[in-house]
Scaffold this motif. Sequence first.
Motif, short mmCIF file in Angstrom:
data_model
loop_
_atom_site.label_atom_id
_atom_site.label_comp_id
_atom_site.label_asym_id
_atom_site.label_seq_id
_atom_site.Cartn_x
_atom_site.Cartn_y
_atom_site.Cartn_z
N PHE A 1 6.39 12.73 6.77
CA PHE A 1 6.50 11.42 6.25
C PHE A 1 8.10 10.78 6.12
O PHE A 1 8.32 9.64 6.59
N TRP B 1 -4.25 14.01 5.10
CA TRP B 1 -4.09 13.58 3.85
C TRP B 1 -4.57 12.22 3.56
O TRP B 1 -5.04 12.01 2.37
N MET B 2 -4.12 11.19 4.42
CA MET B 2 -4.67 9.88 4.11
C MET B 2 -6.01 9.67 3.67
O MET B 2 -6.53 8.69 3.25
N TYR C 1 -7.80 8.97 0.81
CA TYR C 1 -7.89 7.59 0.20
C TYR C 1 -8.69 6.34 0.80
O TYR C 1 -8.57 5.28 0.65
N LEU D 1 5.57 7.85 0.62
CA LEU D 1 4.73 9.06 0.80
C LEU D 1 5.69 10.28 1.06
O LEU D 1 5.01 11.55 1.00
N ARG E 1 5.44 11.81 -5.65
CA ARG E 1 4.92 10.40 -5.74
C ARG E 1 3.38 10.57 -4.99
O ARG E 1 2.57 9.90 -5.57
N ARG E 2 3.23 11.56 -3.94
CA ARG E 2 1.92 11.98 -3.53
C ARG E 2 0.97 12.18 -4.79
O ARG E 2 -0.22 11.89 -4.72
N LEU F 1 -0.09 9.39 -6.77
CA LEU F 1 -1.00 8.72 -6.14
C LEU F 1 -2.54 9.57 -6.25
O LEU F 1 -3.39 8.74 -6.60
N LEU G 1 6.85 3.12 -5.83
CA LEU G 1 5.53 3.07 -5.34
C LEU G 1 5.09 1.39 -5.13
O LEU G 1 4.50 1.08 -4.30
N LEU H 1 1.81 0.26 -3.04
CA LEU H 1 0.95 1.22 -3.33
C LEU H 1 0.39 1.49 -4.55
O LEU H 1 -0.68 2.13 -5.05
N LEU I 1 -1.71 2.04 2.72
CA LEU I 1 -2.15 3.43 3.54
C LEU I 1 -2.99 2.86 4.82
O LEU I 1 -2.90 3.44 5.73
#
Lengths: 115, 115
Positions: free
Chosen positions: A13, A86-87, A90, B16, B21-22, B25, B56, B61, B80
């Motif tokens: 990332f 990973w995404m 979501y 990300l 932060r991940r 989320l 974020l 996000l 995303l």
Amino acid sequence: MHTVEDDRLDAVFAALADPTRRAILARLAEGEASVAELARPFAMSQPAVSKHLKVLEGAGLVSRTQVATTRLSHLEAQPLAEADAWMRRYKRFWNEGFDKLDAALAAYRDQEDET
Amino acid sequence: MHTVEDDRLDAVFAALADPTRRAILARLAEGEASVAELARPFAMSQPAVSKHLKVLEGAGLVSRTQVATTRLSHLEAQPLAEADAWMRRYKRFWNEGFDKLDAALAAYRDQEDET
DNA sequence: CGGTTATGTAACTGAGCAGTTATAGAGTGC
DNA sequence: GCACTCTATAACTGCTCAGTTACATAACCG
């Protein structure tokens, strides 16, 4: 928790967070290229591009082969698959998001109708 | 070229790139949460978490709603989807990647045979 | 071998980030 | 209005990063 996969995603990332590096990947999608070729379109010195390539290589997004005096860079998309994985967790939310948007638009339309 | 979508992707991928932060989320995927709730599982001060939320939020996000004295954060997955759209252009490569690996192994084997 | 081309490395600068502590602000409940 | 809770902001530190210039390597070519 601080897993190895986390470190991998950090690097991927972070690599993708720079527009120059995304442009380099876009260029490599059209085929392998030398450092000089990659540097040309950017208003940027060659060492700067070399550094970007090092970052991309560190993230596993680029591999390199030596051919005579030039080093050719190749796109390696596999880490993108990991980021995608990973995404994927979501995806339901962004579909749901559109549903919510639809609902919001519908509500707005209803309100319009009333006035 | 330096488009608005680029700026958007900069912010999303940069957001990300941080494991904290991940994780935030991931937590928000289970439902909205206050700053204090989000801070608790991390060995980290509350202001640090507030900063992460700001990042974020800047990437689109996370959205926030004020409820009494607490501010609830909500996952917003739409950015995303934009990141996914960008990566989609490379999907053929990560399938192809396995083919290339096969080809490389075959070439290596041939070379071995010659020597 | 000598010159040329292509690339990497070193040293430096300025900017930004992740974290801290301390403090300010804003809303609730009494 | 006052005390309390939740969160944001300010000021600072240490680190990393993107870029620069200058120089070092390394491989070709004649």
